[in-house]
Write a protein that holds these residues in place. Structure first.
Motif, PDB file in Angstrom:
ATOM      1  N   PRO A  36      91.132 -65.223   7.803  1.00  0.00           N
ATOM      2  CA  PRO A  36      89.866 -65.123   8.534  1.00  0.00           C
ATOM      3  C   PRO A  36      89.830 -63.875   9.401  1.00  0.00           C
ATOM      4  CG  PRO A  36      90.822 -67.318   8.742  1.00  0.00           C
ATOM      5  CD  PRO A  36      91.871 -66.462   8.128  1.00  0.00           C
ATOM      6  N   ARG A  37      88.607 -63.496   9.819  1.00  0.00           N
ATOM      7  CA  ARG A  37      88.455 -62.301  10.649  1.00  0.00           C
ATOM      8  C   ARG A  37      87.704 -62.580  11.946  1.00  0.00           C
ATOM      9  NH1 ARG A  37      91.920 -58.807   9.345  1.00  0.00           N
ATOM     10  NH2 ARG A  37      90.640 -57.135  10.226  1.00  0.00           N
ATOM     11  N   THR A  38      87.388 -63.860  12.202  1.00  0.00           N
ATOM     12  CA  THR A  38      86.660 -64.223  13.421  1.00  0.00           C
ATOM     13  C   THR A  38      87.383 -65.366  14.117  1.00  0.00           C
ATOM     14  OG1 THR A  38      85.287 -65.878  12.302  1.00  0.00           O
ATOM     15  CG2 THR A  38      84.471 -63.598  12.333  1.00  0.00           C
ATOM     16  N   LEU A  39      87.094 -65.544  15.418  1.00  0.00           N
ATOM     17  CA  LEU A  39      87.686 -66.660  16.158  1.00  0.00           C
ATOM     18  C   LEU A  39      87.297 -67.988  15.526  1.00  0.00           C
ATOM     19  CD1 LEU A  39      87.280 -65.646  19.921  1.00  0.00           C
ATOM     20  CD2 LEU A  39      89.402 -65.775  18.602  1.00  0.00           C
ATOM     21  N   GLU A  40      86.025 -68.111  15.146  1.00  0.00           N
ATOM     22  CA  GLU A  40      85.561 -69.367  14.552  1.00  0.00           C
ATOM     23  C   GLU A  40      86.304 -69.659  13.250  1.00  0.00           C
ATOM     24  OE1 GLU A  40      83.645 -66.846  15.480  1.00  0.00           O
ATOM     25  OE2 GLU A  40      82.753 -67.669  17.317  1.00  0.00           O
ATOM     26  N   GLY A  41      86.476 -68.626  12.434  1.00  0.00           N
ATOM     27  CA  GLY A  41      87.187 -68.809  11.161  1.00  0.00           C
ATOM     28  C   GLY A  41      88.636 -69.201  11.361  1.00  0.00           C
ATOM     29  N   TRP A  42      89.295 -68.561  12.331  1.00  0.00           N
ATOM     30  CA  TRP A  42      90.690 -68.886  12.606  1.00  0.00           C
ATOM     31  C   TRP A  42      90.839 -70.310  13.135  1.00  0.00           C
ATOM     32  CZ3 TRP A  42      94.736 -66.904  10.635  1.00  0.00           C
ATOM     33  CH2 TRP A  42      94.825 -65.542  10.349  1.00  0.00           C
ATOM     34  N   ILE A  43      89.950 -70.698  14.069  1.00  0.00           N
ATOM     35  CA  ILE A  43      90.038 -72.047  14.628  1.00  0.00           C
ATOM     36  C   ILE A  43      89.873 -73.085  13.534  1.00  0.00           C
ATOM     37  CG2 ILE A  43      88.862 -73.710  16.124  1.00  0.00           C
ATOM     38  CD1 ILE A  43      88.282 -71.394  18.036  1.00  0.00           C
ATOM     39  N   LYS A  44      88.911 -72.861  12.651  1.00  0.00           N
ATOM     40  CA  LYS A  44      88.680 -73.817  11.561  1.00  0.00           C
ATOM     41  C   LYS A  44      89.914 -73.926  10.669  1.00  0.00           C
ATOM     42  CE  LYS A  44      85.549 -74.867   7.715  1.00  0.00           C
ATOM     43  NZ  LYS A  44      84.353 -74.399   6.956  1.00  0.00           N
ATOM     44  N   LEU A  45      90.518 -72.782  10.355  1.00  0.00           N
ATOM     45  CA  LEU A  45      91.699 -72.804   9.478  1.00  0.00           C
ATOM     46  C   LEU A  45      92.890 -73.470  10.165  1.00  0.00           C
ATOM     47  CD1 LEU A  45      92.964 -70.131   7.081  1.00  0.00           C
ATOM     48  CD2 LEU A  45      94.551 -70.985   8.787  1.00  0.00           C
ATOM     49  N   LEU A  46      93.203 -73.028  11.394  1.00  0.00           N
ATOM     50  CA  LEU A  46      94.387 -73.539  12.084  1.00  0.00           C
ATOM     51  C   LEU A  46      94.236 -75.001  12.458  1.00  0.00           C
ATOM     52  CD1 LEU A  46      95.213 -70.477  14.379  1.00  0.00           C
ATOM     53  CD2 LEU A  46      96.121 -71.016  12.114  1.00  0.00           C
ATOM     54  N   ASP A  47      92.996 -75.429  12.675  1.00  0.00           N
ATOM     55  CA  ASP A  47      92.753 -76.828  13.024  1.00  0.00           C
ATOM     56  C   ASP A  47      93.116 -77.768  11.876  1.00  0.00           C
ATOM     57  OD1 ASP A  47      91.978 -78.393  15.189  1.00  0.00           O
ATOM     58  OD2 ASP A  47      90.002 -78.776  14.337  1.00  0.00           O
ATOM     59  N   GLY A  48      93.040 -77.264  10.646  1.00  0.00           N
ATOM     60  CA  GLY A  48      93.319 -78.116   9.494  1.00  0.00           C
ATOM     61  C   GLY A  48      94.759 -78.095   9.018  1.00  0.00           C
ATOM     62  N   VAL A  91      92.127 -71.311  20.555  1.00  0.00           N
ATOM     63  CA  VAL A  91      92.739 -72.468  19.898  1.00  0.00           C
ATOM     64  C   VAL A  91      93.219 -73.482  20.938  1.00  0.00           C
ATOM     65  CG1 VAL A  91      94.673 -73.222  18.451  1.00  0.00           C
ATOM     66  CG2 VAL A  91      93.379 -71.180  17.826  1.00  0.00           C
ATOM     67  N   ALA A  92      93.858 -72.993  22.011  1.00  0.00           N
ATOM     68  CA  ALA A  92      94.345 -73.898  23.064  1.00  0.00           C
ATOM     69  C   ALA A  92      93.197 -74.671  23.697  1.00  0.00           C
ATOM     70  CB  ALA A  92      95.106 -73.105  24.127  1.00  0.00           C
ATOM     71  N   SER A  93      92.071 -74.006  23.907  1.00  0.00           N
ATOM     72  CA  SER A  93      90.902 -74.690  24.476  1.00  0.00           C
ATOM     73  C   SER A  93      90.328 -75.697  23.489  1.00  0.00           C
ATOM     74  CB  SER A  93      89.828 -73.660  24.852  1.00  0.00           C
ATOM     75  OG  SER A  93      90.304 -72.781  25.848  1.00  0.00           O
ATOM     76  N   HIS A  94      90.275 -75.313  22.211  1.00  0.00           N
ATOM     77  CA  HIS A  94      89.742 -76.222  21.193  1.00  0.00           C
ATOM     78  C   HIS A  94      90.602 -77.470  21.054  1.00  0.00           C
ATOM     79  CE1 HIS A  94      87.629 -77.409  17.532  1.00  0.00           C
ATOM     80  NE2 HIS A  94      88.800 -77.547  16.937  1.00  0.00           N
ATOM     81  N   TRP A  95      91.904 -77.307  21.167  1.00  0.00           N
ATOM     82  CA  TRP A  95      92.821 -78.459  21.058  1.00  0.00           C
ATOM     83  C   TRP A  95      92.929 -79.225  22.366  1.00  0.00           C
ATOM     84  CZ3 TRP A  95      97.476 -75.626  18.305  1.00  0.00           C
ATOM     85  CH2 TRP A  95      97.138 -75.425  16.949  1.00  0.00           C
ATOM     86  N   ARG A  96      92.320 -78.721  23.433  1.00  0.00           N
ATOM     87  CA  ARG A  96      92.414 -79.328  24.754  1.00  0.00           C
ATOM     88  C   ARG A  96      93.883 -79.507  25.174  1.00  0.00           C
ATOM     89  NH1 ARG A  96      90.369 -84.076  26.092  1.00  0.00           N
ATOM     90  NH2 ARG A  96      89.298 -83.411  27.975  1.00  0.00           N
ATOM     91  N   LEU A  97      94.630 -78.429  25.027  1.00  0.00           N
ATOM     92  CA  LEU A  97      96.024 -78.448  25.475  1.00  0.00           C
ATOM     93  C   LEU A  97      96.044 -78.516  27.006  1.00  0.00           C
ATOM     94  CD1 LEU A  97      97.716 -75.818  23.116  1.00  0.00           C
ATOM     95  CD2 LEU A  97      97.746 -78.311  22.928  1.00  0.00           C
ATOM     96  N   PRO A  98      97.200 -78.855  27.587  1.00  0.00           N
ATOM     97  CA  PRO A  98      97.274 -78.961  29.051  1.00  0.00           C
ATOM     98  C   PRO A  98      96.664 -77.758  29.756  1.00  0.00           C
ATOM     99  CG  PRO A  98      99.322 -79.737  28.078  1.00  0.00           C
ATOM    100  CD  PRO A  98      98.484 -79.212  26.944  1.00  0.00           C
ATOM    101  N   GLY A  99      96.036 -78.018  30.893  1.00  0.00           N
ATOM    102  CA  GLY A  99      95.305 -76.978  31.611  1.00  0.00           C
ATOM    103  C   GLY A  99      96.140 -75.775  31.979  1.00  0.00           C
ATOM    104  N   TRP A 100      97.431 -75.970  32.234  1.00  0.00           N
ATOM    105  CA  TRP A 100      98.282 -74.849  32.601  1.00  0.00           C
ATOM    106  C   TRP A 100      98.442 -73.865  31.441  1.00  0.00           C
ATOM    107  CZ3 TRP A 100     102.909 -76.769  36.071  1.00  0.00           C
ATOM    108  CH2 TRP A 100     102.375 -77.377  37.220  1.00  0.00           C
ATOM    109  N   VAL A 101      98.321 -74.365  30.202  1.00  0.00           N
ATOM    110  CA  VAL A 101      98.395 -73.488  29.030  1.00  0.00           C
ATOM    111  C   VAL A 101      97.171 -72.584  28.980  1.00  0.00           C
ATOM    112  CG1 VAL A 101      98.417 -73.417  26.510  1.00  0.00           C
ATOM    113  CG2 VAL A 101      99.820 -75.101  27.720  1.00  0.00           C
ATOM    114  N   THR A 102      95.985 -73.175  29.062  1.00  0.00           N
ATOM    115  CA  THR A 102      94.765 -72.365  28.984  1.00  0.00           C
ATOM    116  C   THR A 102      94.644 -71.435  30.186  1.00  0.00           C
ATOM    117  OG1 THR A 102      93.575 -74.252  29.933  1.00  0.00           O
ATOM    118  CG2 THR A 102      93.497 -73.995  27.545  1.00  0.00           C
TER     119      THR A 102
END
Length: 511
Positions: free
Chosen positions: A12-24, A199-210
């Motif tokens: 992918p070449r966009t944030l949206e494309g990467w998030i979709k790929l890595l999410d799966g 990606v960290a925000s999309h996964w809702r990782l702990p706040g200290w990470v974001t």
């Protein structure tokens, strides 16, 4: 379950494309850890804390549980779970077991090495965080531990699906010092830290990470200011500057910054213990802890050794290994090392293939057959990427006849000779050009843009072959972008001689 990896050029070449790929992506879990955790979940005598402790051996499993617990469909609470125990409590044991069943379980040594290396860095970061900060901030040890362990987790699925991209990034940015923004936009289409933050925000990782990623992206000026204060050799001057800047003083009172500090230390230690990036993180950590640089360095080395005792694995690099090296020695990237010579069976195959090329009369039915044999011979003598182009003199173009080890797009290249002076020179008479780091800037700029896109390394061999004084083929090869071994260069030259004779014999087959 087999683990597949992608190849560069299809990413992918966009944030949206990467998030979709890595999410799966479903990260593989070491089978030993998978079986232990599953047995504990099915044992009603085990507490959630017991199960959480068992899961610590598999950071990929921890990430999967945290992601599942923090998914909007599962997390009614506004805040993401900050620890594994909270995440398990949200999911419950039954759903945790179902999640575990969906994850691929593999023997540890079958998990792709780039993913295992990144997980090892995260484990090292968690150890640094525990040793440097958790004892001082005992009530926050869980936030410190899990935040440090998961900080680099957005890169884990990337390491699984596109390991070559991260490998290229490391080689060019960390080892060769190329401009990070330029390299990342070229490889990923986006900045790497912005991708991690998204990606960290999309996964809702702990706040200290974001929060750590915000510092690395949108708050870089603040981070530069605290680094600048940390570099001040006068501790009294440091204190005055902090007193004059309340915003900076507040930064040093935020426990969340321990997550970024631990990962900065662990990641930069991968290069070498004397590199300037590591020194910056050590100075910043010393100021954060209100102690000396010597004290921090001693503690960091001790925590690296402790991490190695728990986490080091065969075929992976742990910075603790370098503690016994000469101080200025650094770990070279594998692509900076000359490859070993081909094994005996490969050389025997090379001799057989060259023998067929030299056979008279020509055993080849057509030019494609001959080019295939020539390509196989180059691979057998140690070349890892090969392109053979035939010279169409009537149209004055070079067309790819055979390629190996390159992206599929390379097979369709057609290069007009008249538009490029270097191609004109190579096709006017037989000759050889060897690109090295010393002459790469001079000659790489002369290559046609399509060839530059395919051959990005600094080590490359080009040789034109002629029959009766007329160039008919251009051979291009390298050893995966790594420095060319002398034996490899010699074998390339001998192979070229055999191919040239084969072309001459083939040209006179009907004479």
């Amino acid at each position: 379950m087999p683990i597949e990896t992608k190849v560069p050029g299809q990413n992918p070449r966009t944030l949206e494309g990467w998030i979709k790929l890595l999410d799966g992506v479903r990260l593989p879990v070491p089978k030993e850890s998978h079986d232990r955790v599953l047995a504990a979940i099915n044992d009603n005598r085990r507490s959630l804390r017991d199960i959480a402790e068992l899961m610590q051996d598999s950071p990929a499993l921890v990430l999967s549980v945290m992601r599942e617990a923090n998914h909007p469909t599962n997390a009614s609470q506004a805040e993401p779970a900050e620890s594994l125990e909270i995440a398990l409590n949200r999911l419950g044991l039954e759903r945790s077991a179902q999640l575990l069943a969906r994850l691929p379980a593999l023997p540890g040594d079958e998990i792709p090495p780039v993913l295992r290396q990144f997980v090892l860095i995260s484990q090292h970061a968690a150890q640094q965080a525990s040793g440097l900060f958790a004892s001082r901030l005992a009530r926050l040890w869980q936030e410190i531990h899990w935040g440090s362990l998961l900080f680099l987790s957005p890169l884990w699925p990337l390491a699984l699906t596109y390991p070559k991209l991260l490998d290229s990034w490391e080689l060019r940015v960390i080892h060769k010092g190329d401009n990070a923004a330029q390299v990342e936009l070229e490889l990923f289409g986006v900045r790497l830290m912005e991708l991690c933050q998204a990606v960290a925000s999309h996964w809702r990782l702990p706040g200290w990470v974001t929060q750590g990623y915000r510092l690395l992206t949108t708050e870089r000026e603040l981070l530069a200011q605290v680094f600048n204060v940390a570099r001040d050799p006068d501790s009294l001057s440091q204190q005055h500057r902090l007193d004059e800047e309340p915003g900076l003083r507040r930064w040093f009172n935020q426990p969340a910054n321990t997550v970024l500090l631990a990962n900065g230390l662990a990641l930069s230690a991968q290069v070498g213990w004397d590199n300037p990036h590591l020194l910056r993180w050590q100075l910043l950590t010393a100021l954060y802890l209100q102690t000396t640089l010597d004290d921090v360095q001693q503690q960091v080395h001790q925590q690296a050794a402790a991490s190695a005792r728990h986490h080091a694995r065969d075929a992976l690099f742990h910075p603790a290994e370098a503690l016994i090296w000469p101080w200025h020695q650094r770990r070279p990237h594998p692509d900076m090392l000359t490859p070993p010579p081909p094994p005996a069976e490969a050389l025997e195959r090379w001799r057989t293939l060259c023998g067929a090329l030299l056979a008279q009369p020509s055993p080849f039915s057509n030019g494609v057959h001959l080019a295939t044999q020539a390509c196989d011979a180059l691979l057998a003598c140690g070349m890892q990427r090969v392109m053979l182009l035939m010279h169409d003199k009537a149209n004055d173009v070079l067309r790819v006849q055979q390629s190996a080890g390159l992206a599929k797009e390379a097979a369709a290249l057609t290069l007009p000779v008249a538009q490029n002076k270097l191609l004109q020179r190579l096709t006017s008479q037989a000759g050889q050009l060897r690109l090295t780091p010393d002459n790469h800037a001079q000659f790489a700029a002369l290559l046609p843009a399509p060839l530059r896109a395919v051959w990005r390394g600094e080590h490359l061999l080009l040789r034109s072959l002629a029959v009766n004084g007329q160039v008919v083929m251009l051979m291009i090869a390298d050893q995966g972008g790594r420095p060319l071994a002398d034996v490899g260069v010699q074998a390339f030259g001998k192979t070229a001689q055999c191919v040239e004779r084969a072309l001459a014999t083939f040209a006179t087959r009907n004479a």
